[in-house]
Motif scaffolding. Structure first.
Motif, PDB file in Angstrom:
ATOM      1  N   TYR A  18      21.656  -2.855 -13.033  1.00 48.21           N
ATOM      2  CA  TYR A  18      20.998  -4.152 -13.217  1.00 48.21           C
ATOM      3  C   TYR A  18      19.605  -4.136 -12.589  1.00 48.21           C
ATOM      4  O   TYR A  18      18.627  -4.537 -13.213  1.00 48.21           O
ATOM      5  CB  TYR A  18      21.850  -5.267 -12.604  1.00 48.21           C
ATOM      6  CG  TYR A  18      21.052  -6.510 -12.300  1.00 48.21           C
ATOM      7  CD1 TYR A  18      20.654  -7.372 -13.321  1.00 48.21           C
ATOM      8  CD2 TYR A  18      20.664  -6.814 -11.003  1.00 48.21           C
ATOM      9  CE1 TYR A  18      19.904  -8.500 -13.045  1.00 48.21           C
ATOM     10  CE2 TYR A  18      19.913  -7.928 -10.722  1.00 48.21           C
ATOM     11  CZ  TYR A  18      19.536  -8.776 -11.747  1.00 48.21           C
ATOM     12  OH  TYR A  18      18.788  -9.883 -11.471  1.00 48.21           O
ATOM     13  N   LEU A  19      19.508  -3.651 -11.347  1.00 42.63           N
ATOM     14  CA  LEU A  19      18.220  -3.638 -10.644  1.00 42.63           C
ATOM     15  C   LEU A  19      17.217  -2.718 -11.330  1.00 42.63           C
ATOM     16  O   LEU A  19      16.025  -3.035 -11.398  1.00 42.63           O
ATOM     17  CB  LEU A  19      18.426  -3.229  -9.179  1.00 42.63           C
ATOM     18  CG  LEU A  19      19.183  -4.258  -8.336  1.00 42.63           C
ATOM     19  CD1 LEU A  19      19.617  -3.653  -7.013  1.00 42.63           C
ATOM     20  CD2 LEU A  19      18.340  -5.498  -8.119  1.00 42.63           C
ATOM     21  N   LEU A  26      10.153  -6.362 -15.065  1.00 43.55           N
ATOM     22  CA  LEU A  26       9.075  -6.829 -14.187  1.00 43.55           C
ATOM     23  C   LEU A  26       7.833  -5.961 -14.339  1.00 43.55           C
ATOM     24  O   LEU A  26       6.702  -6.475 -14.328  1.00 43.55           O
ATOM     25  CB  LEU A  26       9.554  -6.846 -12.730  1.00 43.55           C
ATOM     26  CG  LEU A  26      10.661  -7.861 -12.411  1.00 43.55           C
ATOM     27  CD1 LEU A  26      11.174  -7.655 -10.997  1.00 43.55           C
ATOM     28  CD2 LEU A  26      10.189  -9.288 -12.627  1.00 43.55           C
ATOM     29  N   ALA A  27       8.008  -4.656 -14.501  1.00 45.74           N
ATOM     30  CA  ALA A  27       6.864  -3.762 -14.719  1.00 45.74           C
ATOM     31  C   ALA A  27       6.163  -4.115 -16.032  1.00 45.74           C
ATOM     32  O   ALA A  27       4.922  -4.079 -16.115  1.00 45.74           O
ATOM     33  CB  ALA A  27       7.323  -2.309 -14.730  1.00 45.74           C
ATOM     34  N   GLY A  28       6.938  -4.469 -17.042  1.00 43.65           N
ATOM     35  CA  GLY A  28       6.353  -4.911 -18.311  1.00 43.65           C
ATOM     36  C   GLY A  28       5.544  -6.186 -18.147  1.00 43.65           C
ATOM     37  O   GLY A  28       4.496  -6.361 -18.784  1.00 43.65           O
ATOM     38  N   ASN A  29       6.034  -7.080 -17.285  1.00 40.89           N
ATOM     39  CA  ASN A  29       5.283  -8.304 -17.014  1.00 40.89           C
ATOM     40  C   ASN A  29       3.931  -7.992 -16.372  1.00 40.89           C
ATOM     41  O   ASN A  29       2.908  -8.549 -16.759  1.00 40.89           O
ATOM     42  CB  ASN A  29       6.079  -9.237 -16.091  1.00 40.89           C
ATOM     43  CG  ASN A  29       7.299  -9.814 -16.774  1.00 40.89           C
ATOM     44  OD1 ASN A  29       7.420  -9.817 -17.987  1.00 40.89           O
ATOM     45  ND2 ASN A  29       8.215 -10.313 -15.977  1.00 40.89           N
ATOM     46  N   SER A 104       9.174  -6.364  -5.161  1.00 38.22           N
ATOM     47  CA  SER A 104       9.465  -6.007  -3.769  1.00 38.22           C
ATOM     48  C   SER A 104      10.892  -6.401  -3.381  1.00 38.22           C
ATOM     49  O   SER A 104      11.601  -5.638  -2.716  1.00 38.22           O
ATOM     50  CB  SER A 104       8.461  -6.699  -2.853  1.00 38.22           C
ATOM     51  OG  SER A 104       8.758  -6.424  -1.511  1.00 38.22           O
ATOM     52  N   LYS A 105      11.333  -7.573  -3.811  1.00 35.88           N
ATOM     53  CA  LYS A 105      12.711  -8.008  -3.527  1.00 35.88           C
ATOM     54  C   LYS A 105      13.718  -7.073  -4.174  1.00 35.88           C
ATOM     55  O   LYS A 105      14.722  -6.699  -3.565  1.00 35.88           O
ATOM     56  CB  LYS A 105      12.947  -9.433  -4.050  1.00 35.88           C
ATOM     57  CG  LYS A 105      12.364 -10.514  -3.196  1.00 35.88           C
ATOM     58  CD  LYS A 105      12.916 -11.846  -3.682  1.00 35.88           C
ATOM     59  CE  LYS A 105      11.846 -12.852  -3.877  1.00 35.88           C
ATOM     60  NZ  LYS A 105      12.335 -14.110  -4.421  1.00 35.88           N
ATOM     61  N   TYR A 110      17.762  -2.759  -4.022  1.00 32.28           N
ATOM     62  CA  TYR A 110      18.179  -1.435  -4.468  1.00 32.28           C
ATOM     63  C   TYR A 110      18.416  -0.522  -3.264  1.00 32.28           C
ATOM     64  O   TYR A 110      19.406   0.213  -3.216  1.00 32.28           O
ATOM     65  CB  TYR A 110      17.122  -0.836  -5.401  1.00 32.28           C
ATOM     66  CG  TYR A 110      17.604   0.384  -6.153  1.00 32.28           C
ATOM     67  CD1 TYR A 110      18.216   0.239  -7.396  1.00 32.28           C
ATOM     68  CD2 TYR A 110      17.468   1.658  -5.627  1.00 32.28           C
ATOM     69  CE1 TYR A 110      18.671   1.350  -8.097  1.00 32.28           C
ATOM     70  CE2 TYR A 110      17.925   2.764  -6.314  1.00 32.28           C
ATOM     71  CZ  TYR A 110      18.521   2.609  -7.552  1.00 32.28           C
ATOM     72  OH  TYR A 110      18.981   3.704  -8.227  1.00 32.28           O
ATOM     73  N   THR A 111      17.520  -0.596  -2.290  1.00 33.20           N
ATOM     74  CA  THR A 111      17.669   0.208  -1.071  1.00 33.20           C
ATOM     75  C   THR A 111      18.949  -0.174  -0.336  1.00 33.20           C
ATOM     76  O   THR A 111      19.678   0.698   0.153  1.00 33.20           O
ATOM     77  CB  THR A 111      16.441   0.017  -0.158  1.00 33.20           C
ATOM     78  OG1 THR A 111      15.270   0.396  -0.882  1.00 33.20           O
ATOM     79  CG2 THR A 111      16.555   0.846   1.106  1.00 33.20           C
ATOM     80  N   ARG A 112      19.248  -1.460  -0.266  1.00 33.43           N
ATOM     81  CA  ARG A 112      20.473  -1.928   0.388  1.00 33.43           C
ATOM     82  C   ARG A 112      21.711  -1.384  -0.312  1.00 33.43           C
ATOM     83  O   ARG A 112      22.629  -0.880   0.326  1.00 33.43           O
ATOM     84  CB  ARG A 112      20.514  -3.456   0.413  1.00 33.43           C
ATOM     85  CG  ARG A 112      21.718  -4.038   1.142  1.00 33.43           C
ATOM     86  CD  ARG A 112      21.808  -5.542   0.960  1.00 33.43           C
ATOM     87  NE  ARG A 112      22.067  -5.921  -0.406  1.00 33.43           N
ATOM     88  CZ  ARG A 112      23.271  -5.903  -0.988  1.00 33.43           C
ATOM     89  NH1 ARG A 112      24.318  -5.481  -0.324  1.00 33.43           N
ATOM     90  NH2 ARG A 112      23.423  -6.288  -2.235  1.00 33.43           N
TER      91      ARG A 112
END
Length: 133
Positions: A18-19, A26-29, A104-105, A110-112
């Motif tokens: 999902y992430l 978001l990159a497309g935005n 960033s969120k 994803y890191t979590r």
């Protein structure tokens, strides 16, 4: 041992997928921040009822029963949120600061999830490792 058969790993994989897909949107935005008429898109996070509807196909046995939505494909979860700020003169609705904040969120989330995944993986490795005497 296939780790994906364990619930915690299966859930972590779903969340990472999902992430990853949300990062692409978001990159497309960000890439379309100067495109006239472009409105930012987002991806709805699947919830329990969406997952239930995608796995269970309900059969209507009486016309008074509710119909099941069935299926929760990725394209069905992409939506255009209502702009919170006025559009630019050319009709663009992308606010770069908002998009970068969301990116960033997502990176933090994803890191979590990766940290949890690796922690559980290491616990299982420790549990199945033979102790030499």
């Amino acid at each position: 041992m296939d780790l994906n058969n364990l619930t915690v790993f299966s859930l972590a994989n779903q969340d990472m997928k999902y992430l990853t897909e949300r990062q692409k949107i978001l990159a497309g935005n960000v890439a379309n921040a100067n495109t006239p008429g472009y409105l930012a898109k987002d991806l709805k996070k699947p919830n329990f009822s969406d997952e239930l509807n995608s796995t269970l196909q309900m059969t209507v046995t009486n016309e008074k029963h509710f119909t099941g939505l069935g299926g929760s494909s990725l394209s069905a979860r992409i939506y255009t949120p209502k702009p919170t700020q006025p559009l630019t003169i050319d009709g663009n609705g992308v606010v770069l600061e908002d998009q970068l904040n969301e990116i960033s969120k997502d990176k933090g989330e994803y890191t979590r999830v990766m940290t949890l995944y690796n922690t559980y993986k290491n616990m299982i490795k420790t549990a199945v490792t033979k102790v030499s005497s």
